[in-house]
Design a protein around this motif. Structure first.
Motif, PDB file in Angstrom:
ATOM      1  N   ILE A   1       2.567   3.924   5.128  1.00 58.14           N
ATOM      2  CA  ILE A   1       2.640   3.511   3.719  1.00 58.14           C
ATOM      3  C   ILE A   1       3.130   2.058   3.638  1.00 58.14           C
ATOM      4  O   ILE A   1       2.603   1.238   2.885  1.00 58.14           O
ATOM      5  CB  ILE A   1       3.647   4.429   2.956  1.00 58.14           C
ATOM      6  N   VAL A   2       4.151   1.752   4.435  1.00 57.51           N
ATOM      7  CA  VAL A   2       4.735   0.404   4.390  1.00 57.51           C
ATOM      8  C   VAL A   2       3.774  -0.622   5.000  1.00 57.51           C
ATOM      9  O   VAL A   2       3.593  -1.718   4.452  1.00 57.51           O
ATOM     10  CB  VAL A   2       6.111   0.387   5.101  1.00 57.51           C
ATOM     11  N   ALA A   3       3.113  -0.260   6.103  1.00 56.92           N
ATOM     12  CA  ALA A   3       2.167  -1.194   6.735  1.00 56.92           C
ATOM     13  C   ALA A   3       1.083  -1.557   5.729  1.00 56.92           C
ATOM     14  O   ALA A   3       0.715  -2.732   5.578  1.00 56.92           O
ATOM     15  CB  ALA A   3       1.558  -0.559   7.982  1.00 56.92           C
ATOM     16  N   ASP A   4       0.606  -0.559   4.998  1.00 57.29           N
ATOM     17  CA  ASP A   4      -0.441  -0.787   4.012  1.00 57.29           C
ATOM     18  C   ASP A   4       0.075  -1.714   2.895  1.00 57.29           C
ATOM     19  O   ASP A   4      -0.577  -2.692   2.535  1.00 57.29           O
ATOM     20  CB  ASP A   4      -0.872   0.573   3.443  1.00 57.29           C
ATOM     21  N   ARG A   5       1.292  -1.441   2.421  1.00 58.44           N
ATOM     22  CA  ARG A   5       1.854  -2.245   1.310  1.00 58.44           C
ATOM     23  C   ARG A   5       2.110  -3.684   1.751  1.00 58.44           C
ATOM     24  O   ARG A   5       1.836  -4.626   1.018  1.00 58.44           O
ATOM     25  CB  ARG A   5       3.145  -1.571   0.802  1.00 58.44           C
ATOM     26  N   LEU A   6       2.657  -3.854   2.967  1.00 57.22           N
ATOM     27  CA  LEU A   6       3.005  -5.217   3.418  1.00 57.22           C
ATOM     28  C   LEU A   6       1.766  -6.034   3.761  1.00 57.22           C
ATOM     29  O   LEU A   6       1.855  -7.261   3.891  1.00 57.22           O
ATOM     30  CB  LEU A   6       3.954  -5.171   4.631  1.00 57.22           C
ATOM     31  N   SER A   7       0.618  -5.362   3.906  1.00 59.88           N
ATOM     32  CA  SER A   7      -0.604  -6.110   4.225  1.00 59.88           C
ATOM     33  C   SER A   7      -1.217  -6.729   2.964  1.00 59.88           C
ATOM     34  O   SER A   7      -2.156  -7.513   3.040  1.00 59.88           O
ATOM     35  CB  SER A   7      -1.632  -5.190   4.891  1.00 59.88           C
ATOM     36  N   LYS A   8      -0.676  -6.387   1.792  1.00 60.47           N
ATOM     37  CA  LYS A   8      -1.222  -6.921   0.539  1.00 60.47           C
ATOM     38  C   LYS A   8      -0.824  -8.404   0.370  1.00 60.47           C
ATOM     39  O   LYS A   8       0.233  -8.829   0.855  1.00 60.47           O
ATOM     40  CB  LYS A   8      -0.707  -6.119  -0.666  1.00 60.47           C
ATOM     41  N   ALA A   9      -1.676  -9.134  -0.333  1.00 56.43           N
ATOM     42  CA  ALA A   9      -1.501 -10.584  -0.457  1.00 56.43           C
ATOM     43  C   ALA A   9      -0.134 -10.980  -1.020  1.00 56.43           C
ATOM     44  O   ALA A   9       0.452 -11.985  -0.604  1.00 56.43           O
ATOM     45  CB  ALA A   9      -2.606 -11.146  -1.343  1.00 56.43           C
ATOM     46  N   ASP A  10       0.401 -10.180  -1.961  1.00 56.53           N
ATOM     47  CA  ASP A  10       1.661 -10.587  -2.601  1.00 56.53           C
ATOM     48  C   ASP A  10       2.849 -10.541  -1.645  1.00 56.53           C
ATOM     49  O   ASP A  10       3.913 -11.071  -1.958  1.00 56.53           O
ATOM     50  CB  ASP A  10       1.933  -9.747  -3.860  1.00 56.53           C
ATOM     51  N   CYS A  11       2.679  -9.920  -0.465  1.00 59.23           N
ATOM     52  CA  CYS A  11       3.789  -9.849   0.495  1.00 59.23           C
ATOM     53  C   CYS A  11       3.699 -10.964   1.545  1.00 59.23           C
ATOM     54  O   CYS A  11       4.545 -11.015   2.456  1.00 59.23           O
ATOM     55  CB  CYS A  11       3.800  -8.493   1.206  1.00 59.23           C
ATOM     56  N   ALA A  12       2.698 -11.833   1.398  1.00 58.61           N
ATOM     57  CA  ALA A  12       2.471 -12.852   2.436  1.00 58.61           C
ATOM     58  C   ALA A  12       3.685 -13.771   2.612  1.00 58.61           C
ATOM     59  O   ALA A  12       3.988 -14.199   3.724  1.00 58.61           O
ATOM     60  CB  ALA A  12       1.231 -13.673   2.100  1.00 58.61           C
ATOM     61  N   ASN A  13       4.371 -14.076   1.496  1.00 59.83           N
ATOM     62  CA  ASN A  13       5.519 -14.990   1.604  1.00 59.83           C
ATOM     63  C   ASN A  13       6.857 -14.280   1.618  1.00 59.83           C
ATOM     64  O   ASN A  13       7.900 -14.913   1.474  1.00 59.83           O
ATOM     65  CB  ASN A  13       5.496 -16.000   0.448  1.00 59.83           C
ATOM     66  N   GLY A  14       6.824 -12.988   1.758  1.00 57.63           N
ATOM     67  CA  GLY A  14       8.079 -12.251   1.852  1.00 57.63           C
ATOM     68  C   GLY A  14       8.085 -10.998   1.005  1.00 57.63           C
ATOM     69  O   GLY A  14       7.126 -10.717   0.270  1.00 57.63           O
ATOM     70  N   PHE A  15       9.172 -10.247   1.133  1.00 62.45           N
ATOM     71  CA  PHE A  15       9.299  -8.967   0.425  1.00 62.45           C
ATOM     72  C   PHE A  15      10.741  -8.498   0.526  1.00 62.45           C
ATOM     73  O   PHE A  15      11.509  -8.987   1.366  1.00 62.45           O
ATOM     74  CB  PHE A  15       8.368  -7.918   1.052  1.00 62.45           C
TER      75      PHE A  15
END
Ligand code: AMP
Length: 216
Positions: A67-81
Motif C-alpha cells: 500500500i505504501v509503495a503504491d502511495r509513495l510512487s505517486k507524483a505528489d510524493c516526489a519531493n517528500g512525504f
C-alpha cells in the motif's frame, strides 16, 4: 523532506502530520486512513483488513508495504512525504529503506512522539471524529456544540477501534511490535524525540523549530 512520525496510537501523529503537511508542503500519508477509506468503500482490501483493524491488530507486513509503495510512487510524493502509522514493524522499516535506496533516497528524520500510556488512554477515549476528517476531543478540543462538527454541522462519531478494549490491544501491539523501531532509527542517527504532551499547535511549533535547527 522524507519524515516518519513514530509513537503510540493517540500520541498525536495524525494531528501533527496534518499540521506539518501544510507547513512543509509535503503530503500526509497515513496507512490507517488508507485502510479506513477502503473499509468505508467496501473494496476488496477493505473487506480483507476490516476485522484486523477492529481487533486492534496489525495488517500483514507485505500488504502494508504494498500500500505504501503504491502511495509513495505517486507524483505528489516526489519531493517528500510525512508517513503516519508506517512503518510499524522492523520488517516494514527494512523494506521502506530498501524501497527508498533503490531511488537513491533515504528517510531524513523520524520524529518520535513520546506520550505515557495513561495519557493515551484518556486521549483516545475522548476522541470524536467527523466524516470530513476533523478530529475533536471531549475536553482537550471540544466542538462548539457537543457532538457536532464546527465546520459542516455533521454528527461526530467514535472510531471503531477507539473503544477501550481495542485501545489496550493497540497499545500492547505498539509496545511489542512498533517500539523496537525507536532503537532501529536511533542507530541510524535519524531519531528525534518530541514531547507529545501539550497543545497540538505548541507541539507543531516546537517540531518546526527542531527541524530548522537540524537544517531540514
Ligand atoms: P492508525 O490510524 O495508524 O492508528 O491505524 C489504524 C489501524 O490500521 C492499526 O491499528 C492497524 O490495524 C492498521 N495499520 C495501520 N498502519 C499499519 C501498518 N503500517 N502495518 C500494519 N497495520 C497497520
Amino acid at each position: 523532506m522524507r519524515m516518519i512520525l513514530l509513537g503510540p496510537p493517540g500520541a498525536g501523529k495524525g494531528s501533527q502530520a496534518q499540521n506539518l503537511s501544510v507547513a512543509l508542503c509535503v503530503p500526509h500519508v497515513s496507512t490507517g486512513d488508507i485502510f479506513r477509506a477502503n473499509i468505508k468503500e467496501g473494496t476488496a482490501l477493505g473487506i480483507r483488513v476490516k476485522g484486523i483493524l477492529t481487533a486492534g491488530e496489525l495488517v500483514p507486513d507485505d500488504l502494508a508495504v504494498r500500500i505504501v509503495a503504491d502511495r509513495l510512487s505517486k507524483a505528489d510524493c516526489a519531493n517528500g512525504f510525512i508517513l503516519d502509522g508506517f512503518p510499524r514493524t522492523i520488517p516494514q522499516a527494512e523494506q521502506l529503506d530498501a524501497m527508498l535506496a533503490r531511488d537513491g533516497k533515504a528517510i531524513d528524520v523520524v520524529l518520535n512522539l513520546v506520550c505515557p500510556d495513561e495519557v493515551i488512554i484518556s486521549r483516545i477515549s475522548g476522541r470524536r471524529l467527523c466524516c470530513c476528517g476533523r478530529t475533536y476531543h471531549l475536553t482537550g478540543n471540544p466542538p462548539k456544540v457537543a457532538g457536532i462538527c464546527d465546520f459542516d454541522g455533521k454528527t461526530l462519531y467514535v472510531r471503531e477501534d477507539d473503544k477501550e478494549e481495542t485501545v489496550r490491544t493497540r497499545l500492547e501491539t505498539y509496545h511489542r511490535q512498533t517500539e523496537p523501531l525507536i532503537a532501529y532509527y536511533a542507530q541510524k542517527d535519524a531519531l528525534c524525540d518530541v514531547d507529545g504532551e501539550g497543545a497540538i499547535a505548541d507541539i507543531t511549533v516546537s517540531i518546526l523549530g527542531t527541524l530548522e535547527k537540524m537544517g531540514l
